[in-house]
Design a protein around this motif. Structure first.
Motif, PDB file in Angstrom:
ATOM      1  N   MET A  77       1.473  11.616  75.774  1.00  0.00           N
ATOM      2  CA  MET A  77       0.573  11.032  74.781  1.00  0.00           C
ATOM      3  C   MET A  77       1.349  10.797  73.495  1.00  0.00           C
ATOM      4  O   MET A  77       1.902  11.736  72.916  1.00  0.00           O
ATOM      5  N   ASN A  78       1.388   9.544  73.035  1.00  0.00           N
ATOM      6  CA  ASN A  78       2.225   9.195  71.895  1.00  0.00           C
ATOM      7  C   ASN A  78       1.751   9.782  70.573  1.00  0.00           C
ATOM      8  O   ASN A  78       2.456   9.722  69.576  1.00  0.00           O
ATOM      9  N   THR A  79       0.562  10.362  70.564  1.00  0.00           N
ATOM     10  CA  THR A  79       0.007  10.947  69.343  1.00  0.00           C
ATOM     11  C   THR A  79       0.931  12.002  68.744  1.00  0.00           C
ATOM     12  O   THR A  79       1.051  12.126  67.531  1.00  0.00           O
ATOM     13  N   PHE A  80       1.596  12.776  69.605  1.00  0.00           N
ATOM     14  CA  PHE A  80       2.450  13.872  69.136  1.00  0.00           C
ATOM     15  C   PHE A  80       3.944  13.575  69.339  1.00  0.00           C
ATOM     16  O   PHE A  80       4.750  14.504  69.392  1.00  0.00           O
ATOM     17  N   SER A  81       4.300  12.308  69.454  1.00  0.00           N
ATOM     18  CA  SER A  81       5.691  11.966  69.767  1.00  0.00           C
ATOM     19  C   SER A  81       6.674  12.447  68.701  1.00  0.00           C
ATOM     20  O   SER A  81       7.803  12.844  69.021  1.00  0.00           O
ATOM     21  N   GLU A  82       6.279  12.440  67.434  1.00  0.00           N
ATOM     22  CA  GLU A  82       7.179  12.896  66.369  1.00  0.00           C
ATOM     23  C   GLU A  82       7.493  14.386  66.518  1.00  0.00           C
ATOM     24  O   GLU A  82       8.628  14.820  66.289  1.00  0.00           O
ATOM     25  N   GLN A 123       3.328  24.857  65.906  1.00  0.00           N
ATOM     26  CA  GLN A 123       2.269  25.281  64.996  1.00  0.00           C
ATOM     27  C   GLN A 123       1.788  24.125  64.127  1.00  0.00           C
ATOM     28  O   GLN A 123       0.586  23.950  63.909  1.00  0.00           O
ATOM     29  N   LEU A 124       2.734  23.329  63.623  1.00  0.00           N
ATOM     30  CA  LEU A 124       2.363  22.206  62.765  1.00  0.00           C
ATOM     31  C   LEU A 124       1.524  21.178  63.517  1.00  0.00           C
ATOM     32  O   LEU A 124       0.612  20.569  62.947  1.00  0.00           O
ATOM     33  N   ALA A 125       1.827  20.993  64.803  1.00  0.00           N
ATOM     34  CA  ALA A 125       1.014  20.078  65.617  1.00  0.00           C
ATOM     35  C   ALA A 125      -0.422  20.590  65.675  1.00  0.00           C
ATOM     36  O   ALA A 125      -1.381  19.820  65.523  1.00  0.00           O
ATOM     37  N   ALA A 126      -0.574  21.902  65.893  1.00  0.00           N
ATOM     38  CA  ALA A 126      -1.911  22.499  65.949  1.00  0.00           C
ATOM     39  C   ALA A 126      -2.604  22.415  64.595  1.00  0.00           C
ATOM     40  O   ALA A 126      -3.785  22.060  64.503  1.00  0.00           O
ATOM     41  N   ILE A 127      -1.872  22.741  63.539  1.00  0.00           N
ATOM     42  CA  ILE A 127      -2.444  22.709  62.191  1.00  0.00           C
ATOM     43  C   ILE A 127      -2.923  21.304  61.841  1.00  0.00           C
ATOM     44  O   ILE A 127      -4.055  21.103  61.384  1.00  0.00           O
ATOM     45  N   ASN A 128      -2.079  20.315  62.069  1.00  0.00           N
ATOM     46  CA  ASN A 128      -2.410  18.950  61.651  1.00  0.00           C
ATOM     47  C   ASN A 128      -3.580  18.366  62.430  1.00  0.00           C
ATOM     48  O   ASN A 128      -4.436  17.688  61.863  1.00  0.00           O
ATOM     49  N   ALA A 178      13.686  17.986  56.427  1.00  0.00           N
ATOM     50  CA  ALA A 178      13.473  16.574  56.089  1.00  0.00           C
ATOM     51  C   ALA A 178      12.512  15.918  57.074  1.00  0.00           C
ATOM     52  O   ALA A 178      11.614  15.166  56.679  1.00  0.00           O
ATOM     53  N   ASN A 179      12.686  16.205  58.366  1.00  0.00           N
ATOM     54  CA  ASN A 179      11.809  15.627  59.391  1.00  0.00           C
ATOM     55  C   ASN A 179      10.389  16.177  59.301  1.00  0.00           C
ATOM     56  O   ASN A 179       9.414  15.444  59.494  1.00  0.00           O
ATOM     57  N   ARG A 180      10.288  17.462  59.019  1.00  0.00           N
ATOM     58  CA  ARG A 180       8.979  18.122  58.968  1.00  0.00           C
ATOM     59  C   ARG A 180       8.071  17.505  57.918  1.00  0.00           C
ATOM     60  O   ARG A 180       6.863  17.356  58.129  1.00  0.00           O
ATOM     61  N   SER A 181       8.653  17.120  56.788  1.00  0.00           N
ATOM     62  CA  SER A 181       7.859  16.547  55.707  1.00  0.00           C
ATOM     63  C   SER A 181       7.272  15.193  56.076  1.00  0.00           C
ATOM     64  O   SER A 181       6.349  14.703  55.426  1.00  0.00           O
ATOM     65  N   GLN A 182       7.808  14.586  57.146  1.00  0.00           N
ATOM     66  CA  GLN A 182       7.347  13.266  57.557  1.00  0.00           C
ATOM     67  C   GLN A 182       6.388  13.326  58.751  1.00  0.00           C
ATOM     68  O   GLN A 182       5.910  12.287  59.220  1.00  0.00           O
ATOM     69  N   LEU A 183       6.132  14.524  59.248  1.00  0.00           N
ATOM     70  CA  LEU A 183       5.265  14.654  60.416  1.00  0.00           C
ATOM     71  C   LEU A 183       3.844  14.191  60.104  1.00  0.00           C
ATOM     72  O   LEU A 183       3.295  14.504  59.050  1.00  0.00           O
ATOM     73  N   SER A 184       3.275  13.457  61.027  1.00  0.00           N
ATOM     74  CA  SER A 184       1.915  12.978  60.847  1.00  0.00           C
ATOM     75  C   SER A 184       1.286  12.778  62.227  1.00  0.00           C
ATOM     76  O   SER A 184       1.922  13.032  63.250  1.00  0.00           O
ATOM     77  N   LEU A 185       0.059  12.321  62.245  1.00  0.00           N
ATOM     78  CA  LEU A 185      -0.611  11.961  63.486  1.00  0.00           C
ATOM     79  C   LEU A 185      -0.959  10.473  63.418  1.00  0.00           C
ATOM     80  O   LEU A 185      -1.026   9.893  62.343  1.00  0.00           O
ATOM     81  N   SER A 186      -1.168   9.858  64.563  1.00  0.00           N
ATOM     82  CA  SER A 186      -1.362   8.416  64.614  1.00  0.00           C
ATOM     83  C   SER A 186      -2.594   7.979  63.822  1.00  0.00           C
ATOM     84  O   SER A 186      -3.570   8.719  63.693  1.00  0.00           O
ATOM     85  N   PHE A 237      -4.719  19.159  71.369  1.00  0.00           N
ATOM     86  CA  PHE A 237      -3.564  20.043  71.249  1.00  0.00           C
ATOM     87  C   PHE A 237      -3.191  20.640  72.601  1.00  0.00           C
ATOM     88  O   PHE A 237      -2.007  20.729  72.949  1.00  0.00           O
ATOM     89  N   SER A 238      -4.191  21.017  73.392  1.00  0.00           N
ATOM     90  CA  SER A 238      -3.924  21.585  74.714  1.00  0.00           C
ATOM     91  C   SER A 238      -3.223  20.571  75.614  1.00  0.00           C
ATOM     92  O   SER A 238      -2.323  20.928  76.388  1.00  0.00           O
ATOM     93  N   TYR A 239      -3.623  19.318  75.525  1.00  0.00           N
ATOM     94  CA  TYR A 239      -2.975  18.285  76.331  1.00  0.00           C
ATOM     95  C   TYR A 239      -1.507  18.147  75.933  1.00  0.00           C
ATOM     96  O   TYR A 239      -0.624  18.038  76.798  1.00  0.00           O
ATOM     97  N   PHE A 240      -1.239  18.168  74.641  1.00  0.00           N
ATOM     98  CA  PHE A 240       0.135  18.078  74.138  1.00  0.00           C
ATOM     99  C   PHE A 240       1.004  19.195  74.708  1.00  0.00           C
ATOM    100  O   PHE A 240       2.119  18.962  75.196  1.00  0.00           O
ATOM    101  N   VAL A 241       0.502  20.419  74.681  1.00  0.00           N
ATOM    102  CA  VAL A 241       1.282  21.557  75.162  1.00  0.00           C
ATOM    103  C   VAL A 241       1.455  21.507  76.681  1.00  0.00           C
ATOM    104  O   VAL A 241       2.560  21.712  77.201  1.00  0.00           O
ATOM    105  N   LYS A 242       0.375  21.209  77.386  1.00  0.00           N
ATOM    106  CA  LYS A 242       0.421  21.255  78.852  1.00  0.00           C
ATOM    107  C   LYS A 242       1.243  20.122  79.457  1.00  0.00           C
ATOM    108  O   LYS A 242       1.878  20.307  80.507  1.00  0.00           O
ATOM    109  N   ASN A 243       1.271  18.977  78.814  1.00  0.00           N
ATOM    110  CA  ASN A 243       1.927  17.820  79.410  1.00  0.00           C
ATOM    111  C   ASN A 243       3.191  17.387  78.673  1.00  0.00           C
ATOM    112  O   ASN A 243       4.274  17.430  79.239  1.00  0.00           O
ATOM    113  N   ASP A 244       3.066  16.988  77.426  1.00  0.00           N
ATOM    114  CA  ASP A 244       4.216  16.471  76.686  1.00  0.00           C
ATOM    115  C   ASP A 244       5.302  17.530  76.503  1.00  0.00           C
ATOM    116  O   ASP A 244       6.483  17.278  76.774  1.00  0.00           O
TER     117      ASP A 244
END
Length: 335
Positions: A1-6, A127-132, A49-57, A174-181
């Motif tokens: 799922m491209n939502t969490f690609s970053e 964690q940041l993926a879950a938080i965001n 530097a990368n972390r500060s740019q993390l976002s969701l689609s 979030f569960s889909y991201f962890v289980k698959n991506d």
């Protein structure tokens, strides 16, 4: 799922740190799920530097908006903004809340292959993926616990059913991201499985007491409720990448009853024989829920993606209502 690609790309770079370090003198270039990786060790500075740019689609943000989510901005851990007036007092207040405990399992095994910095980057990014995603769907991060999270959903002037639906949507994504991506990334590096276990419960206004725990600077605005405690206990009954919810979550969400199955190991997470109260816990089928969503597309291989979202365009009449009579171009005859 491209939502969490970053997030996935950062974890891929972190996992390549050891391989690159071993082959720095050989000028080898590695290629992974995130694409070609130059033969230069990914550093903490790179990560920051990368972390500060993390976002969701933007499409995911549009879905949250369509669901009527009002996110909590500028969050301060342990100080839910709707109850911040309790800070520095001995006052208490009754108000409903949804409690969610997210635990990431298997991350300790990373220390078998990777150093502390690599582990920090990987764990922090998950964690940041879950938080965001939780924040995007109206969640408030109450506490970071090791490599897990304690999150509240809901608050004042927030519909109880909608809050429950927002909560289950965020946790399902979030569960889909962890289980698959993430699974694909870790398997490529021969890492034992890393998975999530989540427990969720709903406590109504008469079952949740808000107050200050601790004192002065070592304090937080917390809930005292059976259902906050049960959410933590339900997490322990969750299997790999499962979400376990209480009866009240099932009742409030108003989802298809077929999405829930009773926890076989222990149906009643809490029982009070004297008051004839037996509280059931269920496994929530988050994948079936996501696939049934009008916002989700499923490929022939079963993978899901977020459908491109078309922005809601307000009607001319609603625009006139907003603009009022303060703009000459608004003084037209509307039908």
């Amino acid at each position: 799922m491209n939502t969490f690609s970053e997030y996935q790309n950062i974890i891929e770079k972190a996992l390549n740190r050891n391989e690159i370090h071993k082959n720095l003198n050989e000028s080898i270039t590695f290629s992974g799920l995130a694409g070609p990786v130059a033969s230069q060790k990914y550093t903490m500075s790179d990560y920051i530097a990368n972390r500060s740019q993390l976002s969701l689609s933007t499409d995911l943000a549009a879905i949250a908006n369509k669901m009527g989510v009002v996110p909590h901005t500028n969050q301060l851990i342990g100080h839910h903004p709707h109850f911040s007036h309790l800070k520095g007092t001995t006052n208490t207040e009754r108000h409903y809340i949804i409690s969610a405990f997210i635990d990431i399992k298997g991350s300790t095994n990373l220390f078998k292959k990777y150093d502390e910095e690599t582990n920090m980057i990987i764990t922090n990014t998950i964690q940041l993926a879950a938080i965001n995603v939780c924040q995007l769907f109206g969640g408030f991060i109450q506490r970071i616990q090791g490599d897990g999270l304690f999150v509240y959903f809901g608050g004042k002037n927030v519909d109880k059913t909608k809050s429950t639906q927002h909560c289950l949507t965020a946790l399902s994504l979030f569960s889909y991201f962890v289980k698959n991506d993430l699974k694909r990334v870790f398997e490529q590096h021969g890492i034992e499985r890393i998975f999530t276990k989540i427990g969720v419960d709903f406590g109504d206004d008469d079952k949740v007491l808000w107050g200050v725990a601790g004192k002065e600077n070592t304090s937080e605005i917390a809930t005292y409720s059976l259902h906050t405690s049960l959410a933590a206990k339900m997490q322990a009954f969750a299997g790999s990448n499962e979400i376990v919810v209480g009866q009240y979550v099932k009742d409030k969400a108003n989802f298809d009853p077929m999405l829930y199955t009773v926890v076989e190991a222990q149906r009643y997470i809490f029982s009070d024989q004297d008051n004839a109260f037996y509280y059931t816990q269920y496994v929530f089928d988050w994948l079936k829920y996501l696939k049934s969503s009008q916002h989700i597309a499923t490929s022939v291989t079963g993978e899901i993606t977020i459908k491109p979202q078309i922005a809601n365009i307000p009607s001319i009449a609603s625009l006139k209502e907003v603009v009022g009579e303060n703009r000459p171009y608004a003084k037209a005859n509307f039908r």
